[in-house]
Design a protein around this motif. Structure first.
Motif, PDB file in Angstrom:
ATOM      1  N   ILE A  62       0.698  -1.195   0.116  1.00 29.51           N
ATOM      2  CA  ILE A  62       0.130   0.092   0.129  1.00 29.51           C
ATOM      3  C   ILE A  62       0.649   1.254  -0.069  1.00 29.51           C
ATOM      4  O   ILE A  62       0.571   2.224  -0.397  1.00 29.51           O
ATOM      5  CB  ILE A  62      -0.917  -0.235   1.183  1.00 29.51           C
ATOM      6  N   ALA A  63       2.060   1.044   0.617  1.00 26.36           N
ATOM      7  CA  ALA A  63       2.678   2.341   0.813  1.00 26.36           C
ATOM      8  C   ALA A  63       3.495   3.162  -0.558  1.00 26.36           C
ATOM      9  O   ALA A  63       3.947   2.432  -1.346  1.00 26.36           O
ATOM     10  CB  ALA A  63       3.868   2.266   1.800  1.00 26.36           C
ATOM     11  N   ASP A  64       3.470   4.451  -0.615  1.00 28.05           N
ATOM     12  CA  ASP A  64       4.092   5.152  -1.422  1.00 28.05           C
ATOM     13  C   ASP A  64       5.533   5.491  -0.908  1.00 28.05           C
ATOM     14  O   ASP A  64       6.638   5.594  -1.448  1.00 28.05           O
ATOM     15  CB  ASP A  64       3.271   6.574  -2.016  1.00 28.05           C
ATOM     16  N   GLU A  65       5.295   5.970   0.201  1.00 32.54           N
ATOM     17  CA  GLU A  65       6.454   6.229   0.894  1.00 32.54           C
ATOM     18  C   GLU A  65       6.710   5.642   2.367  1.00 32.54           C
ATOM     19  O   GLU A  65       5.530   5.025   2.941  1.00 32.54           O
ATOM     20  CB  GLU A  65       6.747   7.669   1.480  1.00 32.54           C
ATOM     21  N   VAL A  66       7.930   5.119   2.891  1.00 34.39           N
ATOM     22  CA  VAL A  66       7.934   4.330   4.066  1.00 34.39           C
ATOM     23  C   VAL A  66       8.959   5.162   4.999  1.00 34.39           C
ATOM     24  O   VAL A  66       9.876   5.661   4.734  1.00 34.39           O
ATOM     25  CB  VAL A  66       8.644   3.019   3.565  1.00 34.39           C
TER      26      VAL A  66
END
Lengths: 616, 390
Positions: free
Chosen positions: A571-575
């Motif tokens: 789901i993530a674009d950034e972590v």
């Protein structure tokens, strides 16, 4: 070779006001000496009841073994008198539980609790028992066992307690160790250690393990043989290699497909429609009928036998039954396939919605009569993150790293000790409650536990209305009702459901209500605090899809707080990786998974159990 | 001329609440759902009927008035200024309904439904010889529970005890609940300084032995109070109201000494609830604190209130008995189970044993406390949406 334990057509039923629930309904399997047998399935499918039936601890009087045999080294233990059963527990079969925090008695020392088990079953003196206890503590890899012997459980972390539990369980060298979700409550790095430890001890002691879990990846890495359970029955059973290389039952296939992961980014996850039915309402035929994507006309009425369809591979499905398939009831039922809509394209340079700088949340430690602050717990210790419009930032970390506190600090549910949270150009940390109210509808939060996040005494409509009443006071009652109905439909529920109470819904539906409550006030930014970690994997997929759709349709930014790496990958674009209140690494998802820089990130990613072959 | 005691107000207040809930129960909504749920439970309905019976007795016994004094010929006696003069005896509707039971007295003890006295007495036969024998009763077979030492009907005394029991049970509850909920929720929800102060108050209160506190309080406030029997002129305010009612003071002091338990339970539950996610969600919506308390906290502690109150109810009825026994409860004229038990203590130690006073009081007490418990349970289940079967 004779199997350690053999279960033949076991039936464990429960009486309830709604009728008799067939929690376990005709289960048969064998476990060979020194091997690990895994039972997998979603919650409520009968795994734990099977385990309790093996150790003869079915909760009476509601539950009872209605038929079948449990052969322990050839001896049927179902009909033994209670005295005999007690001798078996602990010496021949022992068990470890999910929750290490509550399975040790807090008022006795660790040593005491091991010695109790040893003395009870082996008739050893106190001195001998002590030596065995210390030896066991050493074997489970705990440091300084002599000192630990005199410690109380509260001084130990969850992982250490689970090691102590294993030490107790194995102290009498049982033939079978039942591990009921042994690592579910633990962090992923600890989970890795515990599973390795169990494997090691199994090999040195020759104990067989019955591993019960909902996590398919854990099964893949730890078990030789797997049985997939659903509706109190085994749906598919084979060696681990065979089952994961060639899953045959539609349920297994769907389960594998609904696991999120990096390879599914940007796609809609496949889900299983509907929910696990209660044990009193299983269909007469295949229990999976009604949810199965390949259901045929005869499925709900005719029970498929568990039969060997390929060498060593047992499946209970009519699809592999030539006789069944030649008859007219094999006509497939038309099921509406859930359309796999393409999701939003990856983010380019999007405007920043929220910027957190140097956020600190300290809890004072108060002591003495006057409650003077003698120090601080630095739950969040200076973090900087930025969240962009329409994208998802995942805040990853293990329990106790401060990620939830950070989330609450950002939306001002907790007033931070220092730092700034700039939302559309305004620092909201300094605002009074009244000034903040303007921003409340822009920033919302979805919680982890779908059971405690809804007031049990309010109807769903009232729950959603609460936010509207508070934040949109100009709305008339009719407008509010229209909004509630719209939102309920948006999250995949029906408008009539607003007249029901939360307890009438399943966990996944409750989580949808939680999302609807937030969505009703048209937020721009939502903090999702572990929104799927209390849910089964097939339901998790539904909720993740929903969040993705909402994000695409409304351009909402998400701060996704989780410990589950596979969800992040999906789901993530950034972590942002968090440890001890600090951010270690803040990167785009692609960068962090391809080239983790921080050593902690590397350990974390390595510890995640994975299924290597692509399923199906 | 009506006479209203301070405790009658409690009875009327409780009746008012019941009437309110009946009307609320007729409309659609939360109360109606709960009511429909209770109606399915047959045992609860039986218990409710018994409670209603007790309640009606208490209400009938709380409406009392004084009759004008009359001469033997039936004319009303008037004072010099032409005003009627009223009898000091304030008889309630119950007294008037059960006039026969009240008036049909014997000489002394008689067993239930007996036709002769329980003790031998000397009597003169028509021929002039003296014999010692059980004398025939004046109303043989009329005393269902026998008669006591002075020959009055035990059943009537037990029925008169109903009002006292109901007043103590409900009156004290009416005083406890607002205190306990208010302080408990405040302490739990706000924490910090407020919590410290409230905890300080209730630990201090709880650390004083309750009996001492009650005795002291009753001696200061209730010593001169009305405790049944004839109404003295100094008891009356404005000619009809009796503010200084001993039973009323008893309710107050029992309320003061027993709200701490419930308060502590509610504080604990509130501490737990305040961290729950639905409360957090309400905070995130900017809902005012008082609204959160009203909407999320109070409804979710009500089951505890109900359980504690039902459990305490029996304790309160018993406490009244004990206090009457040590002489600071209600007087013997008021009629109370406590007094009945107190007298039964002596009767049990005589030979042959007089057992019916004790049994009478016991059966009536049991008949109130047990249905109250069962009905309380049913109400709690009905208010719990999680237990509701659709």
């Amino acid at each position: 070779m004779e199997p350690v334990i053999e279960v033949k057509d076991l039936k464990t039923y429960f009486r309830s006001p709604q009728g008799v629930g067939k929690a376990v309904d005709g289960v048969s399997f064998k476990i060979q000496r020194g091997s690990t047998f895994a039972l997998v399935g979603e919650s409520g499918c009968g795994k734990s009841v099977t385990a309790l039936s093996l150790i003869q601890l079915v909760p009476e009087p509601q539950g009872f073994i209605a038929g079948g045999q449990v052969l322990l080294k050839g001896r049927n233990i179902v009909d033994l008198p209670e005295r005999e059963k007690r001798k078996i527990r602990g010496t021949e079969i022992s068990m470890i539980f999910q929750e290490p925090m509550t399975s040790l008695n807090p008022v006795f020392t660790i040593g005491n609790q091991i010695v109790e088990a040893v003395k009870l079953h082996q008739g050893k003196t106190r001195q001998e028992a002590r030596a065995i206890a210390i030896d066991m503590l050493e074997q489970v890899g705990l440091p300084r066992p002599e000192e630990l012997y005199y410690e109380y459980p509260h001084r130990l972390s969850g992982g250490m307690r689970q090691r102590v539990m294993i030490a107790i369980a194995l102290s009498c060298r049982p033939d079978l160790l039942i591990a009921d979700e042994p690592t579910t409550a633990l962090d992923v790095t600890i989970q890795d250690q515990i599973l390795k430890l169990m494997k090691e001890l199994r090999d040195t002691m020759g104990t067989s393990i019955l591993l019960i879990t909902h996590n398919l990846a854990v099964v893949y890495q730890n078990a030789e043989e797997v049985a997939v359970m659903y509706g109190g029955k085994i749906m598919e059973q084979a060696s681990t290699k065979k089952l994961f290389r060639n899953p045959m039952h539609p349920y297994t296939i769907q389960l594998l497909r609904s696991i999120p992961g990096i390879e599914k980014r940007g796609m809609t996850l496949e889900t299983i429609s509907g929910i696990v039915p209660p044990a009193t309402e299983y269909p007469a035929g295949c229990p999976f009928a009604g949810r199965c994507p390949r259901e045929m006309e005869g499925c709900a009425g005719i029970r498929p036998p568990l039969a060997e369809r390929e060498p060593g591979h047992l499946v209970a499905c009519h699809l592999y039954d030539a006789d069944f398939m030649s008859k007219p009831h094999s006509k497939p039922l038309k099921r509406e396939a859930e359309e796999a809509e393409p999701l939003a394209t990856p983010p380019g340079e999007r405007p920043v919605v929220l910027e957190v700088k140097g956020l600190k949340c300290y809890y004072p430690i108060r002591k003495g009569l006057l409650k003077k602050a003698v120090g601080h717990v630095k739950a969040v210790d200076g973090i900087d993150i930025t969240i962009r419009k329409g994208s998802t930032l995942a805040l990853v970390g293990e329990s106790g790293c401060g990620k939830t506190t950070a989330g609450k600090g950002i939306i001002q549910l907790l007033r931070p000790t220092a730092g700034s949270v700039v939302f559309h150009g305004t620092d909201i940390t300094g605002l009074t409650d009244r000034e903040l109210k303007k921003y409340r509808s822009e920033m919302q939060i979805v919680f982890q536990d779908p059971f405690s996040s809804l007031n049990p005494r309010m109807m769903v409509g009232q729950i959603i209305e609460e936010g509207l009443k508070s934040l949109k006071p100009r709305m008339t009652r009719a407008e509010r009702i229209r909004k509630i109905e719209e939102t309920l439909e948006r999250v995949g529920l029906t408008p009539e459901m607003r007249h029901r109470y939360p307890h009438e819904f399943s966990g996944g539906q409750r989580q949808r209500i939680g999302i609807a409550r937030v969505l009703a006030v048209d937020p721009e930014f939502i903090v999702c605090d572990e929104p799927t970690s209390a849910l089964d994997v097939s339901v998790q997929a539904q909720i993740l899809n929903l969040l993705k759709y909402i994000q695409r349709d409304f351009g909402i930014s998400l701060l996704f707080i989780t410990h589950d790496i596979s969800v992040v990958e999906y789901i993530a674009d950034e972590v942002a990786v968090m440890l001890d209140g600090k951010i270690l690494e803040h990167e785009t998802a692609e960068a962090i998974f391809a080239h983790p820089k921080d050593p902690y990130t590397k350990t974390l990613l390595k510890a995640v159990p994975r299924i290597e072959q692509a399923a199906s | 001329m009506p006479v209203i005691l301070a405790t009658d107000l409690i009875i009327f207040f409780v009746v008012g609440i019941v009437v309110y809930f009946i009307f609320a129960g007729r409309k659609e909504g939360y109360t109606r759902n709960a009511w429909l749920q209770i109606r399915k439970n047959r045992l609860a309905m039986v218990c409710m009927s018994i409670l209603v019976l007790y309640g009606s007795v208490a209400v009938l016994d709380s409406i009392r008035f004084r009759d004008p004094l009359r001469t033997d010929t039936g004319t009303v006696v008037r004072a010099a200024d032409g005003k009627k003069i009223y009898s000091p005896q304030a008889l309630s509707l119950l007294d008037r309904l059960l006039w026969n039971m009240r008036a049909n007295t014997e000489k002394t003890f008689s067993a239930p439904l007996a036709s002769r006295l329980y003790v031998k007495e000397s009597m003169e036969l028509p021929d002039g010889t003296m014999v010692r024998d059980y004398q025939p009763l004046e109303y043989p077979g009329k005393h269902l529970l026998g008669t006591d030492k002075v020959g009055s009907d035990v059943l009537f005394s037990a029925i008169k005890g109903v009002r006292t029991g109901v007043v103590i049970g409900t009156g004290t509850t009416v005083i406890i609940i607002p205190f306990a909920i208010f302080f408990g929720v405040m302490a739990g929800f706000f924490g910090g300084r407020i919590d410290d102060i409230i905890q300080y108050i209730y630990t201090t209160l709880a650390s004083i032995p309750a009996v001492l506190l009650i005795v002291a309080f009753m001696l200061i406030f209730g010593a001169e109070g009305y405790q049944g029997g004839l109404v003295r002129d100094r008891d009356l305010y404005q000619g009809f109201f009796v503010p200084n009612d001993r039973l009323f003071w008893l309710c107050i002091i029992m309320g003061i000494t027993s709200w701490t338990d419930l308060c502590r339970i509610i504080r604990g539950e509130t501490l737990k609830l305040r961290e729950l996610e639905y409360v957090q969600a309400a905070k995130a919506f900017g809902v005012a604190k008082m609204k959160i308390i009203y909407r999320h906290i109070v409804p979710n502690v009500m089951h505890l209130v109900l359980i504690t109150m039902v459990l305490q109810f029996s304790g309160l009825v018993l406490a009244e008995a004990i206090l009457s026994y040590i002489g600071i409860g209600v007087g013997p004229e008021m009629g109370s189970w406590g007094n009945m038990i107190n007298t039964a203590r002596l009767e049990l130690s005589r030979e042959p044993v007089v057992w019916w006073s004790l049994i009478g009081a016991f059966v009536f007490m049991f008949g109130l406390v047990l249905p109250a418990n069962i009905f309380g349970d049913a109400v709690r289940d009905a208010l719990e949406p999680r237990l509701r079967v659709r």
